[in-house]
Scaffold this motif. Sequence first.
Motif, PDB file in Angstrom:
ATOM      1  N   ALA A   1       0.952  -1.234  -0.142  1.00 29.33           N
ATOM      2  CA  ALA A   1       0.553  -0.100  -0.227  1.00 29.33           C
ATOM      3  C   ALA A   1       0.876   1.541   0.503  1.00 29.33           C
ATOM      4  O   ALA A   1       0.681   2.373  -0.237  1.00 29.33           O
ATOM      5  N   LEU A   2       1.538   0.938   0.696  1.00 26.79           N
ATOM      6  CA  LEU A   2       3.072   1.935   0.408  1.00 26.79           C
ATOM      7  C   LEU A   2       3.586   2.425  -1.014  1.00 26.79           C
ATOM      8  O   LEU A   2       3.791   3.901  -0.259  1.00 26.79           O
ATOM      9  N   THR A   3       3.708   1.475  -1.655  1.00 24.26           N
ATOM     10  CA  THR A   3       4.202   1.922  -2.619  1.00 24.26           C
ATOM     11  C   THR A   3       3.765   2.979  -3.929  1.00 24.26           C
ATOM     12  O   THR A   3       3.590   3.463  -4.508  1.00 24.26           O
ATOM     13  N   GLY A   4       2.343   3.236  -3.825  1.00 27.27           N
ATOM     14  CA  GLY A   4       1.351   3.951  -4.390  1.00 27.27           C
ATOM     15  C   GLY A   4       1.105   3.309  -5.692  1.00 27.27           C
ATOM     16  O   GLY A   4       0.203   3.522  -6.216  1.00 27.27           O
ATOM     17  N   GLN A   5       1.195   2.061  -5.109  1.00 25.18           N
ATOM     18  CA  GLN A   5       0.625   1.131  -6.770  1.00 25.18           C
ATOM     19  C   GLN A   5       0.824  -0.054  -6.655  1.00 25.18           C
ATOM     20  O   GLN A   5       1.634  -0.240  -5.573  1.00 25.18           O
ATOM     21  N   VAL A   6       0.296  -0.883  -6.678  1.00 26.47           N
ATOM     22  CA  VAL A   6      -0.171  -2.393  -7.164  1.00 26.47           C
ATOM     23  C   VAL A   6       0.717  -3.115  -7.950  1.00 26.47           C
ATOM     24  O   VAL A   6       0.525  -3.053  -9.497  1.00 26.47           O
ATOM     25  N   SER A   7       1.852  -4.025  -7.949  1.00 26.50           N
ATOM     26  CA  SER A   7       2.576  -4.743  -9.219  1.00 26.50           C
ATOM     27  C   SER A   7       2.188  -5.627  -8.415  1.00 26.50           C
ATOM     28  O   SER A   7       1.822  -6.375  -7.935  1.00 26.50           O
ATOM     29  N   LYS A   8       1.525  -6.610  -9.967  1.00 31.19           N
ATOM     30  CA  LYS A   8       0.927  -8.049  -9.673  1.00 31.19           C
ATOM     31  C   LYS A   8       2.450  -9.321 -10.200  1.00 31.19           C
ATOM     32  O   LYS A   8       1.971 -10.361 -10.400  1.00 31.19           O
ATOM     33  N   GLY A   9       3.686  -8.026 -10.179  1.00 33.40           N
ATOM     34  CA  GLY A   9       5.154  -9.811  -9.920  1.00 33.40           C
ATOM     35  C   GLY A   9       5.701  -9.552 -11.133  1.00 33.40           C
ATOM     36  O   GLY A   9       6.640 -10.124 -11.259  1.00 33.40           O
ATOM     37  N   TYR A  10       4.682  -9.352 -12.316  1.00 35.47           N
ATOM     38  CA  TYR A  10       5.258  -8.987 -13.667  1.00 35.47           C
ATOM     39  C   TYR A  10       6.965  -8.258 -14.194  1.00 35.47           C
ATOM     40  O   TYR A  10       7.638  -9.162 -14.363  1.00 35.47           O
ATOM     41  N   ARG A  11       6.851  -7.016 -13.252  1.00 33.32           N
ATOM     42  CA  ARG A  11       8.163  -6.305 -13.000  1.00 33.32           C
ATOM     43  C   ARG A  11       9.341  -7.709 -12.501  1.00 33.32           C
ATOM     44  O   ARG A  11      10.812  -7.449 -12.826  1.00 33.32           O
ATOM     45  N   GLU A  12       9.107  -7.586 -10.912  1.00 32.70           N
ATOM     46  CA  GLU A  12       9.968  -8.742 -10.103  1.00 32.70           C
ATOM     47  C   GLU A  12      10.342  -9.753 -10.710  1.00 32.70           C
ATOM     48  O   GLU A  12      11.421  -9.863 -10.399  1.00 32.70           O
ATOM     49  N   GLU A  13       9.865 -10.188 -11.624  1.00 34.56           N
ATOM     50  CA  GLU A  13       9.622 -11.810 -12.070  1.00 34.56           C
ATOM     51  C   GLU A  13      11.203 -11.575 -13.109  1.00 34.56           C
ATOM     52  O   GLU A  13      11.908 -11.574 -13.398  1.00 34.56           O
ATOM     53  N   MET A  14      11.105 -10.662 -13.546  1.00 34.58           N
ATOM     54  CA  MET A  14      11.826 -10.044 -14.673  1.00 34.58           C
ATOM     55  C   MET A  14      12.890  -9.669 -14.151  1.00 34.58           C
ATOM     56  O   MET A  14      14.588  -9.546 -14.740  1.00 34.58           O
ATOM     57  N   GLU A  15      13.220  -8.515 -13.263  1.00 34.30           N
ATOM     58  CA  GLU A  15      14.098  -8.656 -12.420  1.00 34.30           C
ATOM     59  C   GLU A  15      14.873  -9.690 -11.909  1.00 34.30           C
ATOM     60  O   GLU A  15      16.415  -9.242 -12.507  1.00 34.30           O
ATOM     61  N   HIS A  16      15.006 -10.141 -11.298  1.00 33.01           N
ATOM     62  CA  HIS A  16      14.770 -11.184 -11.131  1.00 33.01           C
ATOM     63  C   HIS A  16      15.866 -11.594 -12.070  1.00 33.01           C
ATOM     64  O   HIS A  16      17.107 -13.019 -11.864  1.00 33.01           O
ATOM     65  N   PHE A  17      14.619 -12.632 -12.423  1.00 30.83           N
ATOM     66  CA  PHE A  17      15.403 -13.479 -13.749  1.00 30.83           C
ATOM     67  C   PHE A  17      16.754 -12.487 -14.447  1.00 30.83           C
ATOM     68  O   PHE A  17      18.204 -13.509 -14.940  1.00 30.83           O
ATOM     69  N   ALA A  18      16.459 -11.196 -14.744  1.00 24.45           N
ATOM     70  CA  ALA A  18      17.772 -10.238 -15.743  1.00 24.45           C
ATOM     71  C   ALA A  18      18.760 -10.765 -14.196  1.00 24.45           C
ATOM     72  O   ALA A  18      20.087 -10.531 -15.117  1.00 24.45           O
ATOM     73  N   TYR A  19      18.438 -10.449 -12.833  1.00 24.68           N
ATOM     74  CA  TYR A  19      20.002  -9.867 -12.489  1.00 24.68           C
ATOM     75  C   TYR A  19      20.622 -11.862 -12.446  1.00 24.68           C
ATOM     76  O   TYR A  19      21.598 -11.885 -12.026  1.00 24.68           O
ATOM     77  N   GLN A  20      19.519 -12.855 -12.273  1.00 24.96           N
ATOM     78  CA  GLN A  20      20.496 -14.023 -12.506  1.00 24.96           C
ATOM     79  C   GLN A  20      21.159 -14.382 -13.875  1.00 24.96           C
ATOM     80  O   GLN A  20      22.305 -14.788 -13.804  1.00 24.96           O
ATOM     81  N   VAL A  21      20.831 -14.138 -14.008  1.00 25.04           N
ATOM     82  CA  VAL A  21      21.565 -14.108 -16.376  1.00 25.04           C
ATOM     83  C   VAL A  21      22.628 -12.974 -15.461  1.00 25.04           C
ATOM     84  O   VAL A  21      23.486 -13.658 -16.866  1.00 25.04           O
ATOM     85  N   LYS A  22      22.580 -11.942 -15.415  1.00 22.49           N
ATOM     86  CA  LYS A  22      23.660 -10.931 -15.508  1.00 22.49           C
ATOM     87  C   LYS A  22      24.661 -11.898 -14.646  1.00 22.49           C
ATOM     88  O   LYS A  22      26.036 -11.197 -14.637  1.00 22.49           O
ATOM     89  N   ASN A  23      23.826 -12.199 -13.631  1.00 22.02           N
ATOM     90  CA  ASN A  23      25.406 -13.330 -12.768  1.00 22.02           C
ATOM     91  C   ASN A  23      25.683 -14.654 -12.726  1.00 22.02           C
ATOM     92  O   ASN A  23      26.050 -15.558 -12.477  1.00 22.02           O
TER      93      ASN A  23
END
Length: 535
Positions: free
Chosen positions: A449-471
């Motif tokens: 509620a504090l972020t001002g928006q609701v994330s449904k997980g798309y952004r986070e799944e792509m961030e984590h996948f990209a982070y794993q690829v980067k490393n």
Amino acid sequence: MLNLTPEQKQVGKENYQTSLGFTRRDFLATAAVGVPLGAFYFGYKKMDGNPVRAGIIGCGDEGQVLVGESNPDYIEFIGFSDIRPYNQERAMNGEPRGPRVGFIKKYGKEKADEIKRRSIDKGYHDDYRNMLNDPDIEVVVIALPLHLHAKATIDALEAGKHVLCEKLMAQSVGDCKRMIAASEKNQRLLAVGHQRHYSVLYDNVVSVLNSKMLGDIRHIRALWHRNNSFPLRDKEGKLVIDEQGRQVLIDGWRKAIPPEDQKLDYAKYGYQTLEELIRWRLFDRTGGGLMAELGSHQLDACSIFIARGLHDGKHHVHPLAVSGVGVKSFYDDDREADDHVFCTFEFPGPNYNPNFRQTKSREDVVIVTYSSINTNSFEQYGETVYGSRGTMIVEREMEVFQFKENDPNSPSPKPAAATNITVKEGAPGKPVVESSPTAPAATPQAAIALTGQVSKGYREEMEHFAYQVKNFSPGDYEQLTSDLRCNGTVAMGDAVIALVSNMAMKQRRRIEFRESWFDPKSPEVPEEGGELAQS
């Protein structure tokens, strides 16, 4: 989901936030150091250096959502592929409203034009195979029609690309196992887009379930209800008539065929008709029906709740059996997909004993019911968890409401939907939920509620996948794959549930799941023949 009054919703929100115990100070302390919300919750870090370079294959509805929700600090799209001229243009320009913003709004016109030129010059704007030869592309995101997921994924893995494939993983369990084998053979990461694994909201719900504040959970009710029975009207209010002279209904699966695609040589790409290409969700050869497209979301959520919330954080808990009914009882057209589906699943409870019939012990099971209909939207979509001491409602991936069961021995019982709760320490690790006649003076706020928006997980799944690829390094393949919250093995579990549910509905019988179906190393599959062909 239950169409609660505003007052009841407020009570439910406050109860949930009290149980969660995540304060504004906790969140601001995290935000102050610039850590993304997903990184804070799911254990990855800020990206060092340049983002990973990606190409997207399939620029339809889901592909455009993924582009719009992506974080340019982690993943940068430099090329696209889609055989439909309409989708190629939509990839650039997006839509006026919603998450499908297009490359121009995402990156600016200059960079978007560069993406378009690159895709055309290298010949992969309408043939994804050419994209796989581009050495600058590290990651391929696949958002094609379901029947193409396996082939495109395996092609990309064989070409040395890491792959994020949209859900449902594949059209058969055999294809899922082939995709996992290709990932292992080529030592490239494979993730699948069941985004609830990366939803902060769902992760918060699991933390409350782990606290046992809902008591003994025996039932979860999940649904996705829509009403497509109303006629579609144009901007002038006139009824829309299709190419066969029939009245068009408001139906997202039966999309209009745009003029840009009218002359497309669909047969060149293996489609029997242009309708099969554009309306692929309606047909058995190309789609997987309501269970693949909608039900897989809810059953994924229920599996997360049961595995991580009831089985002390286990990653995998598979259902025991499913029975169901699917019917095409509303639409009078050439679609093959059912328009109403109803399934009942038996999941093992935390004390389930597979030999209970021999030992006469209690049959410890959790019953999950699922329905998806097209003629009523009274409840829309979400999940309700019913416990002996409380109820939790997750509504539209956006809000959570928690209510306490009333003790009949209480001297002044109140309706559950009107009762606030407080949390006190009980025995070690066992919080005690008590009712309160008024809301707490200072209600802790959930991070979502504090972020001002609701994330449904798309952004986070792509961030984590990209982070794993980067490393990524080949020696870390197994660990990095295991760290992905929805890797191939996890996603295959969701596919098994959806696909076997379709079989149960088609055959109108109860089917017991086999653990070998969920094992990527086992040749056994639920499809006809029962075993993978030897390659």
